[in-house]
Design a protein around this motif. Structure first.
Motif, PDB file in Angstrom:
ATOM      1  N   LEU A  48     -11.891 117.298  69.002  1.00  0.00           N
ATOM      2  CA  LEU A  48     -11.377 117.273  70.377  1.00  0.00           C
ATOM      3  C   LEU A  48     -12.527 117.671  71.309  1.00  0.00           C
ATOM      4  O   LEU A  48     -13.418 118.429  70.906  1.00  0.00           O
ATOM      5  CB  LEU A  48     -10.219 118.268  70.515  1.00  0.00           C
ATOM      6  N   LEU A  85      -3.000 117.891  79.050  1.00  0.00           N
ATOM      7  CA  LEU A  85      -4.104 117.906  78.078  1.00  0.00           C
ATOM      8  C   LEU A  85      -3.855 118.955  76.994  1.00  0.00           C
ATOM      9  O   LEU A  85      -4.284 118.792  75.859  1.00  0.00           O
ATOM     10  CB  LEU A  85      -5.436 118.148  78.792  1.00  0.00           C
ATOM     11  N   ILE A  98      -1.941 117.719  73.751  1.00  0.00           N
ATOM     12  CA  ILE A  98      -2.518 116.783  72.767  1.00  0.00           C
ATOM     13  C   ILE A  98      -2.590 117.424  71.373  1.00  0.00           C
ATOM     14  O   ILE A  98      -2.094 116.856  70.391  1.00  0.00           O
ATOM     15  CB  ILE A  98      -3.939 116.325  73.204  1.00  0.00           C
ATOM     16  N   GLU A  99      -3.219 118.579  71.315  1.00  0.00           N
ATOM     17  CA  GLU A  99      -3.451 119.208  70.006  1.00  0.00           C
ATOM     18  C   GLU A  99      -2.129 119.560  69.296  1.00  0.00           C
ATOM     19  O   GLU A  99      -1.953 119.213  68.118  1.00  0.00           O
ATOM     20  CB  GLU A  99      -4.336 120.450  70.182  1.00  0.00           C
ATOM     21  N   TRP A 134      -2.742 111.333  77.004  1.00  0.00           N
ATOM     22  CA  TRP A 134      -4.111 111.855  77.098  1.00  0.00           C
ATOM     23  C   TRP A 134      -4.848 111.176  78.268  1.00  0.00           C
ATOM     24  O   TRP A 134      -5.523 111.833  79.068  1.00  0.00           O
ATOM     25  CB  TRP A 134      -4.846 111.607  75.770  1.00  0.00           C
ATOM     26  N   GLU A 156      -6.456 113.020  81.458  1.00  0.00           N
ATOM     27  CA  GLU A 156      -7.877 112.926  81.803  1.00  0.00           C
ATOM     28  C   GLU A 156      -8.059 112.433  83.238  1.00  0.00           C
ATOM     29  O   GLU A 156      -8.914 112.919  83.978  1.00  0.00           O
ATOM     30  CB  GLU A 156      -8.608 111.971  80.842  1.00  0.00           C
ATOM     31  N   TYR A 171     -13.786 107.627  75.025  1.00  0.00           N
ATOM     32  CA  TYR A 171     -13.531 107.786  76.466  1.00  0.00           C
ATOM     33  C   TYR A 171     -13.578 106.458  77.216  1.00  0.00           C
ATOM     34  O   TYR A 171     -12.843 106.244  78.178  1.00  0.00           O
ATOM     35  CB  TYR A 171     -14.493 108.809  77.069  1.00  0.00           C
ATOM     36  N   LEU A 177     -10.224 105.112  76.497  1.00  0.00           N
ATOM     37  CA  LEU A 177      -9.199 105.872  77.219  1.00  0.00           C
ATOM     38  C   LEU A 177      -9.166 105.453  78.702  1.00  0.00           C
ATOM     39  O   LEU A 177      -8.104 105.280  79.300  1.00  0.00           O
ATOM     40  CB  LEU A 177      -9.506 107.365  77.098  1.00  0.00           C
ATOM     41  N   LEU A 234      -7.378 108.802  67.078  1.00  0.00           N
ATOM     42  CA  LEU A 234      -6.516 109.990  67.070  1.00  0.00           C
ATOM     43  C   LEU A 234      -6.089 110.357  65.651  1.00  0.00           C
ATOM     44  O   LEU A 234      -5.858 111.529  65.342  1.00  0.00           O
ATOM     45  CB  LEU A 234      -5.250 109.731  67.886  1.00  0.00           C
TER      46      LEU A 234
END
Lengths: 678, 265
Positions: free
Chosen positions: A7, A300, A303-304, A345, A349, A605, A608, A665
């Protein structure tokens, strides 16, 4: 296909959000994070949110803020702070870090700053020194209590005969002896006032209720002033319970010197140097940024825990054992879970990129704004109207400045000349910030709340329990308040209705579209066409009339202006993300820790950002199509149809980008457990 | 009496991360080691906080933190550590993983300490971790001390008091007991166990002061030549893997029973 190793860590964020060279800010981030994932998380895990009342347990927060320097973050070094210069980015980063765990704690941290902000922006030097000094923790050798502040604007009580256009606060002259300072009697009723349980002073907005006082003002009221300082009943809010909120009733006598910014005596009347509206304008211009970022941090932060939940969903069951795909990957075997998380996500961002860009620009803007004030005062242009007239004369140069700013090979001498002109620079920054700040507040919170609901649904039934890792249900509830306070969504849309039509902003947006297209980066061409579609629609609506002959883009026609503002917010947030990804790709190789995994980071990114562009242009396109066709307005709409078709066509590959990002992911390494308690 | 306290300590990966050994181009390493968040080695942290506490209680003391680690990672960790206590950083650029030889590490640290311009060796108290969270060789501080000619050495230190008779040291010894010793004064070396102090709260004023020396120290950090003191043929995860679970309000007896079962398994 790339691999996203881990991450994104601090090194990545420092590059993207442009504070890699600011160790003062990096330290602030660490301080705030330690409190968030220590004191704050423990309070939430212990159930401190179950009460509306402020109590000793919640009081630990203030102690933690004091000890770690967050209380004095707002102050300049000579006042007891430790960061020189503007602090918008610093405050935004702190709000982000605290909200990563709990939004109420961020509000608690920011509320005193909000109370001090009117004094900071417009107070007299004596007022600044008096309150700022008292609001910092005692220095070695000092023995004093730290003063906390509360900010009381209008906050009318609903259903009791008041409306939001009227200040629920009145000031009268109580006593005025010849040659002495007038004494005022101030009555203020507040609602939803943060910090009210422990505030030593309130900065209150009041109207004159006396012929001897002109207009409105902001004034400081202290708990030890003669009269009644009733902190009122606790507000029964269902979110942000780690901030103190009450509905105070205050009726006190104070010297007129408490009027923020001072006053003059003209023809036997007290004339405040600043109306409450002037002060609030200066304050809210900036303080809305951290609020927007609070919801973004929650997105954000989700996410984890969601990845961990998905991966471990079937572990411990009898149907799968170690080594089997079901055991190792759990729900991440399914494309939908990963792809929906990619959407969350990407939105997070984009919100972060937009908010931090606004905060950085606000830091740049602060000294320019002061220069502008000084210059115009020297020119005898005082008061909003005269200032606006003076700035209007600078518009042609501001437009030229935009032209040069985005040019491939600008006339450097002329660019430097315009850049050195504080009024030109002010015009440009003001035009952009007047869109990006309300956009941060509106889009990050409103759209963010919807994405938070999506994040909760990805956790299944677990998501709506108190045991849900990451406190997602609390965060969702909190986001609703963030969408509301410091100006609800309608207020931000009203703001944008006015500011999005600023010719300087429109010129900058047009140039940005060209710049994006020229970059050749994934999704940039689609976003450029999306921006052109918005610009075309704006022009069409501004000049057109509906089938019944009524003007379309008009301040009072919210059915047109509000959706147009919404569409713009989707687009500007996507621009910010594209900018930050470009920065990461450019600067990443120079940082050895980022360089190690840069290929994967860049790939991820880029994808994304493309995912976000597809979503943003899609949402904007839908809104714009309704506006262009929905009113059966006269005029040639073929250019719009062509732009929309072109935008759609340039999304080629965006779903492949989502496939790749979702695949990444499935392989990203996450910590063994969340770094804060449950 | 004033002291010059040199704390040796570096960084380790954040303990919540999954640490997977891999073969890298320069030998064994941890998977994604550079990208994982890092923290100050907790053992070194105890030593640093004890040093700062000692320095605060006695006039004219100075504290240096000598760190061998990748300087980009050191810089990140310093953003938190610098706010904890006043110190001056001496940085040495090199690996901080558990795959280095403590002999070579000690050599690099001793060389860095010898290079500290204002250091008065007669006042030197060498502090460090008794163990390390990356790979507890348990020998680094001893070897640094030997190289610096310090013969009074204490390991597993939990308490250090300055008395009229000198330095009174509480050391951990076998059987869960402590040994109290007294040494006349500096120079002496102390490998700290946990000490007695909590982690101090962040103080940004301290951080801003420390940064005046930390950033220049990082910029001029010299690379350490650690050589190939020993080879590692292979590395692997332990056979017994413990699944991390989060359980609320678990009785202490149950936790102990589970740990015993796991160790026996």
């Amino acid at each position: 296909m790339y691999t996203l190793n881990t991450l994104p860590g601090d090194d990545v964020r420092q590059i993207m959000w442009r504070f890699a060279e600011r160790f003062d800010l990096q330290m602030v981030v660490q301080s705030a994070r330690q409190i968030a994932r220590g004191t704050v998380a423990t309070l939430v895990a212990q159930g401190a949110r179950a009460s509306h009342e402020w109590n000793e347990q919640k009081g630990q927060l203030l102690e933690a803020f004091d000890q770690s320097g967050l209380t004095s973050l707002f102050m300049d070094p000579h006042q007891g702070g430790f960061i020189e210069g503007p602090k918008n980015l610093a405050l935004a980063l702190v709000a982000f870090e605290l909200s990563w765990v709990d939004g109420g704690s961020a509000t608690c941290s920011l509320a005193s700053n909000l109370a001090l902000a009117p004094i900071h922006e417009k107070g007299t030097p004596e007022q600044r020194d008096y309150y700022m000094h008292r609001a910092t923790p005692p220095q070695p050798g000092e023995d004093r209590e730290i003063w906390r502040g509360a900010f009381a604007l209008t906050e009318p009580l609903p259903y009791v005969g008041v409306d939001t256009g009227v200040l629920v606060g009145k000031a009268r002259v109580d006593e005025w002896k010849d040659g002495e300072e007038p004494v005022l009697h101030v009555e203020k009723r507040g609602r939803f006032i943060t910090n009210m349980d422990f505030a030593h002073f309130v900065t209150a907005a009041v109207d004159s209720a006396d012929d001897r006082i002109q207009g409105s003002c902001m004034i400081t009221l202290q708990a030890d002033d003669p009269g009644t300082f009733d902190r009122g009943a606790p507000t029964l809010k269902m979110c942000h319970q780690l901030s103190s909120t009450r509905d105070p009733i205050i009726s006190v006598k104070v010297p007129a010197s408490r009027i923020i910014g001072g006053y003059e005596i003209k023809d036997g009347r007290i004339v405040p140097n600043y109306s409450h509206a002037e002060i609030i304008g200066a304050v809210f211009h900036r303080t809305r940024i951290p609020v927007g970022l609070m919801t973004t941090a929650k997105l954000l932060s989700a996410i984890e825990p969601v990845i961990r939940y998905h991966r471990s969903r079937f572990r411990g069951g009898e149907a799968s054992g170690p080594g089997s795909p079901k055991f190792e990957m759990g729900l991440q075997q399914k494309e939908d879970t990963r792809q929906r998380l990619v959407d969350i996500w990407a939105a997070g961002e984009a919100g972060a990129s937009l908010g931090f860009a606004a905060a950085r620009m606000a830091d740049e803007f602060d000294p320019i704004e002061r220069q502008k004030e000084t210059l115009l005062r020297e020119q005898g242009c005082e008061g909003p109207r005269k200032q606006m007239a003076a700035l209007r004369k600078k518009q042609a140069e501001a437009l030229e400045y935009v032209e040069l700013l985005f040019a491939d090979a600008p006339d450097q001498a002329r660019l430097a000349e315009l850049e050195a002109d504080a009024l030109v620079r002010f015009s440009y920054l003001d035009a952009v910030l007047n869109v990006t700040i309300p956009a941060t507040k509106l889009w990050n919170t409103g759209v963010g709340a919807n994405f938070l609901r999506e994040a909760i649904s990805l956790m299944g039934g677990y998501g709506i329990t108190e045991d849900c890792p990451g406190f997602l249900m609390h965060k969702w509830a909190d986001s609703q308040l963030e969408a509301t306070y410091e100006g609800p969504e309608a207020v931000q849309r009203m703001h944008l209705t006015v500011t999005m039509s600023n010719p300087v902003f429109l010129a900058a947006l047009d140039k940005k579209a060209d710049q994006l297209e020229a970059s050749g980066r994934p999704g940039a061409a689609a976003l450029a066409e999306g921006l052109r579609s918005w610009l075309w629609t704006h022009q069409f609506l501004a000049s057109g009339k509906d089938a019944e002959g009524k003007k379309l883009l008009h301040r009072k026609r919210q059915g047109v202006s509000f959706p147009l503002a919404d569409a713009l917010c989707w687009l500007v947030s996507a621009i910010s993300l594209m900018d930050d990804v470009a920065e990461l790709i450019e600067k990443g190789p120079m940082n050895p820790t980022v360089a190690e995994g840069l290929e994967g980071l860049s790939g991820f990114y880029n994808d994304l950002a493309f995912v976000q562009v597809a979503r943003a242009t899609g949402e904007a396109g839908r809104i714009l199509a309704e506006l262009v066709y929905g009113f059966a307005a006269e005029g040639d709409t073929a250019p719009f149809a062509a732009l929309r078709a072109s935008t759609d066509a340039k999304l080629a590959g965006s779903r492949l980008a989502k496939d790749r990002a979702s695949e990444a992911l499935a392989g990203v390494m996450i910590p063994e457990a969340l770094d804060y308690p449950l | 009496m004033s002291y010059h306290i040199v704390v040796c300590g570096s960084i380790v990966p954040d303990p919540l991360q999954t640490l997977t050994p891999v073969d890298g181009p320069q030998g064994p390493a941890l998977k994604n080691e550079m990208m994982l968040p890092a923290v100050l080695d907790p053992w070194a942290g105890h030593a640093l906080y004890e040093a700062a506490n000692l320095a605060a209680r006695h006039a004219d003391c100075r504290v240096w933190l000598v760190s061998l680690g990748p300087k980009a990672k050191l810089q990140q960790v310093m953003m938190a550590v610098a706010q904890k206590a006043p110190f001056e950083l001496v940085a040495v650029d090199g690996p901080a993983s558990g795959f280095t030889d403590s002999f070579a590490v000690a050599e690099a640290l001793a060389e860095a300490i010898e290079g500290i311009a204002d250091l008065d060796r007669d006042k030197l108290l060498l502090f460090g971790g008794w163990q390390s969270a990356s790979r507890g060789a348990g020998s680094t501080i001893q070897m640094v001390a030997e190289r610096l000619g310090i013969v009074d050495q204490f390991q597993g230190v939990d308490q250090l008091n300055i008395t009229d008779n000198g330095l009174e040291v509480l050391e951990r010894i076998e059987g869960g007991s402590w040994l109290t010793s007294t040494v006349q004064g500096a120079p002496a070396a102390f490998g700290w166990a946990t000490g007695e102090l909590p982690e101090p709260p962040n103080n940004p004023q301290v951080g801003m002061m420390n940064m005046k020396t930390i950033m220049p120290a990082l910029q001029k950090a010299k690379p350490a030549a650690l050589g190939n003191g020993f080879g590692v043929n292979n590395v692997s995860l332990p056979q017994v893997v413990r699944e991390t679970r989060v359980v609320k309000d678990m009785p202490v007896d149950d936790i102990a029973r589970e740990l015993v079962d796991w160790i026996q398994g």
